[in-house]
Design a protein around this motif. Structure first.
Motif, PDB file in Angstrom:
ATOM      1  N   MET A  89     -39.839  41.882 -14.464  1.00 35.19           N
ATOM      2  CA  MET A  89     -39.138  43.129 -14.753  1.00 35.19           C
ATOM      3  C   MET A  89     -37.635  42.944 -14.526  1.00 35.19           C
ATOM      4  O   MET A  89     -37.231  42.378 -13.520  1.00 35.19           O
ATOM      5  CB  MET A  89     -39.687  44.228 -13.841  1.00 35.19           C
ATOM      6  N   ALA A  90     -36.839  43.428 -15.448  1.00 38.42           N
ATOM      7  CA  ALA A  90     -35.385  43.272 -15.322  1.00 38.42           C
ATOM      8  C   ALA A  90     -34.865  44.142 -14.179  1.00 38.42           C
ATOM      9  O   ALA A  90     -35.382  45.219 -13.914  1.00 38.42           O
ATOM     10  CB  ALA A  90     -34.708  43.673 -16.619  1.00 38.42           C
ATOM     11  N   LYS A  91     -33.828  43.662 -13.530  1.00 34.48           N
ATOM     12  CA  LYS A  91     -33.181  44.439 -12.477  1.00 34.48           C
ATOM     13  C   LYS A  91     -32.162  45.381 -13.107  1.00 34.48           C
ATOM     14  O   LYS A  91     -31.570  45.058 -14.129  1.00 34.48           O
ATOM     15  CB  LYS A  91     -32.510  43.502 -11.481  1.00 34.48           C
ATOM     16  N   THR A  92     -31.967  46.523 -12.470  1.00 33.25           N
ATOM     17  CA  THR A  92     -31.095  47.550 -13.022  1.00 33.25           C
ATOM     18  C   THR A  92     -29.783  47.615 -12.263  1.00 33.25           C
ATOM     19  O   THR A  92     -29.775  47.628 -11.024  1.00 33.25           O
ATOM     20  CB  THR A  92     -31.803  48.917 -12.964  1.00 33.25           C
ATOM     21  N   ILE A  93     -28.683  47.668 -13.002  1.00 26.26           N
ATOM     22  CA  ILE A  93     -27.355  47.764 -12.407  1.00 26.26           C
ATOM     23  C   ILE A  93     -26.657  48.988 -12.985  1.00 26.26           C
ATOM     24  O   ILE A  93     -26.659  49.204 -14.194  1.00 26.26           O
ATOM     25  CB  ILE A  93     -26.539  46.486 -12.668  1.00 26.26           C
ATOM     26  N   LEU A  94     -26.084  49.797 -12.099  1.00 25.52           N
ATOM     27  CA  LEU A  94     -25.328  50.974 -12.501  1.00 25.52           C
ATOM     28  C   LEU A  94     -23.853  50.597 -12.584  1.00 25.52           C
ATOM     29  O   LEU A  94     -23.305  50.041 -11.634  1.00 25.52           O
ATOM     30  CB  LEU A  94     -25.524  52.090 -11.467  1.00 25.52           C
ATOM     31  N   LYS A  96     -35.269  52.732  -9.228  1.00 25.36           N
ATOM     32  CA  LYS A  96     -34.760  51.585  -8.459  1.00 25.36           C
ATOM     33  C   LYS A  96     -33.486  51.079  -9.135  1.00 25.36           C
ATOM     34  O   LYS A  96     -33.474  50.790 -10.320  1.00 25.36           O
ATOM     35  CB  LYS A  96     -35.826  50.487  -8.430  1.00 25.36           C
ATOM     36  N   VAL A  97     -32.407  50.998  -8.355  1.00 26.65           N
ATOM     37  CA  VAL A  97     -31.158  50.408  -8.845  1.00 26.65           C
ATOM     38  C   VAL A  97     -30.852  49.256  -7.885  1.00 26.65           C
ATOM     39  O   VAL A  97     -30.830  49.441  -6.680  1.00 26.65           O
ATOM     40  CB  VAL A  97     -30.009  51.451  -8.861  1.00 26.65           C
ATOM     41  N   HIS A  98     -30.666  48.063  -8.434  1.00 25.12           N
ATOM     42  CA  HIS A  98     -30.525  46.865  -7.600  1.00 25.12           C
ATOM     43  C   HIS A  98     -29.088  46.574  -7.189  1.00 25.12           C
ATOM     44  O   HIS A  98     -28.847  45.770  -6.292  1.00 25.12           O
ATOM     45  CB  HIS A  98     -31.110  45.648  -8.339  1.00 25.12           C
ATOM     46  N   LEU A  99     -28.129  47.202  -7.894  1.00 24.83           N
ATOM     47  CA  LEU A  99     -26.718  46.962  -7.610  1.00 24.83           C
ATOM     48  C   LEU A  99     -25.902  48.025  -8.335  1.00 24.83           C
ATOM     49  O   LEU A  99     -26.317  48.513  -9.383  1.00 24.83           O
ATOM     50  CB  LEU A  99     -26.324  45.566  -8.127  1.00 24.83           C
ATOM     51  N   LYS A 149     -29.234  54.119  -0.084  1.00 25.11           N
ATOM     52  CA  LYS A 149     -28.413  53.824   1.086  1.00 25.11           C
ATOM     53  C   LYS A 149     -28.111  52.327   1.217  1.00 25.11           C
ATOM     54  O   LYS A 149     -27.043  51.937   1.657  1.00 25.11           O
ATOM     55  CB  LYS A 149     -29.157  54.317   2.333  1.00 25.11           C
ATOM     56  N   PHE A 150     -29.094  51.492   0.836  1.00 26.94           N
ATOM     57  CA  PHE A 150     -28.936  50.045   1.022  1.00 26.94           C
ATOM     58  C   PHE A 150     -28.596  49.303  -0.268  1.00 26.94           C
ATOM     59  O   PHE A 150     -28.560  48.087  -0.293  1.00 26.94           O
ATOM     60  CB  PHE A 150     -30.197  49.461   1.675  1.00 26.94           C
ATOM     61  N   LYS A 165     -24.983  37.135  -6.206  1.00 29.11           N
ATOM     62  CA  LYS A 165     -25.040  36.998  -4.750  1.00 29.11           C
ATOM     63  C   LYS A 165     -25.531  38.283  -4.079  1.00 29.11           C
ATOM     64  O   LYS A 165     -26.228  38.236  -3.075  1.00 29.11           O
ATOM     65  CB  LYS A 165     -23.624  36.664  -4.239  1.00 29.11           C
ATOM     66  N   LEU A 166     -25.162  39.436  -4.644  1.00 26.26           N
ATOM     67  CA  LEU A 166     -25.428  40.704  -3.979  1.00 26.26           C
ATOM     68  C   LEU A 166     -26.632  41.490  -4.491  1.00 26.26           C
ATOM     69  O   LEU A 166     -27.135  42.350  -3.797  1.00 26.26           O
ATOM     70  CB  LEU A 166     -24.183  41.598  -4.082  1.00 26.26           C
ATOM     71  N   VAL A 167     -27.068  41.211  -5.721  1.00 24.84           N
ATOM     72  CA  VAL A 167     -28.138  42.021  -6.320  1.00 24.84           C
ATOM     73  C   VAL A 167     -29.392  41.977  -5.447  1.00 24.84           C
ATOM     74  O   VAL A 167     -29.751  40.925  -4.912  1.00 24.84           O
ATOM     75  CB  VAL A 167     -28.411  41.576  -7.782  1.00 24.84           C
ATOM     76  N   LEU A 168     -30.025  43.141  -5.269  1.00 28.32           N
ATOM     77  CA  LEU A 168     -31.218  43.204  -4.425  1.00 28.32           C
ATOM     78  C   LEU A 168     -32.377  42.439  -5.050  1.00 28.32           C
ATOM     79  O   LEU A 168     -32.519  42.418  -6.264  1.00 28.32           O
ATOM     80  CB  LEU A 168     -31.649  44.667  -4.231  1.00 28.32           C
ATOM     81  N   PRO A 169     -33.222  41.822  -4.215  1.00 35.28           N
ATOM     82  CA  PRO A 169     -34.378  41.081  -4.753  1.00 35.28           C
ATOM     83  C   PRO A 169     -35.366  42.024  -5.424  1.00 35.28           C
ATOM     84  O   PRO A 169     -35.411  43.187  -5.128  1.00 35.28           O
ATOM     85  CB  PRO A 169     -35.013  40.435  -3.520  1.00 35.28           C
TER      86      PRO A 169
END
Length: 122
Positions: free
Chosen positions: A1-6, A46-49, A75-76, A118-122
């Motif tokens: 599943m692709a990670k989502t970035i705002l 879910k937003v990963h970054l 928050k995290f 480096k920062l995107v959540l797993p």
């Protein structure tokens, strides 16, 4: 599943450049034109970054970071500030609010992508 970035920026051309780079790397992107718009789009998914500009109408990036940190679901979530602001005082304000990285425009997409990976959540 692709990670989502705002991506939050009042400049549509900046949002476009950032989105193209992120989509090219396989991320899903949600775009918002300012902090208020971004908060409206954070509906529990879910937003990963998050990548946010500092100077925007309606709600600036620092206020946006503070507001996001109050939301239990986000928050995290790491936040990168992407801005023309380069003074130390602004950077410290951003870090105090909870921003994890500070990238000054004009930026190299490769530099931004390095921070993202480096920062995107797993």
């Amino acid at each position: 599943m692709a990670k989502t970035i705002l991506v939050v920026d009042d400049s549509s051309s900046v949002r476009q450049v950032v989105s193209i780079a992120l989509k090219g790397a396989g991320y899903d992107v949600i775009e918002a034109c300012d902090g208020k718009d971004a908060l409206r789009k954070l509906t529990g998914q879910k937003v990963h970054l998050m990548i946010s500009d500092v100077n925007m109408p309606n709600m600036d990036g620092i206020t946006f970071v503070k507001e996001v940190k109050k939301l239990a679901s986000y928050k995290f979530t790491p936040i990168i500030m992407l801005t023309t602001e380069s003074q130390e005082s602004k950077k410290q304000e951003g870090q105090a609010a909870g921003a994890k990285a500070w990238i000054v425009k004009p930026f190299q997409p490769a530099q931004m992508m390095a921070a993202v990976s480096k920062l995107v959540l797993p």
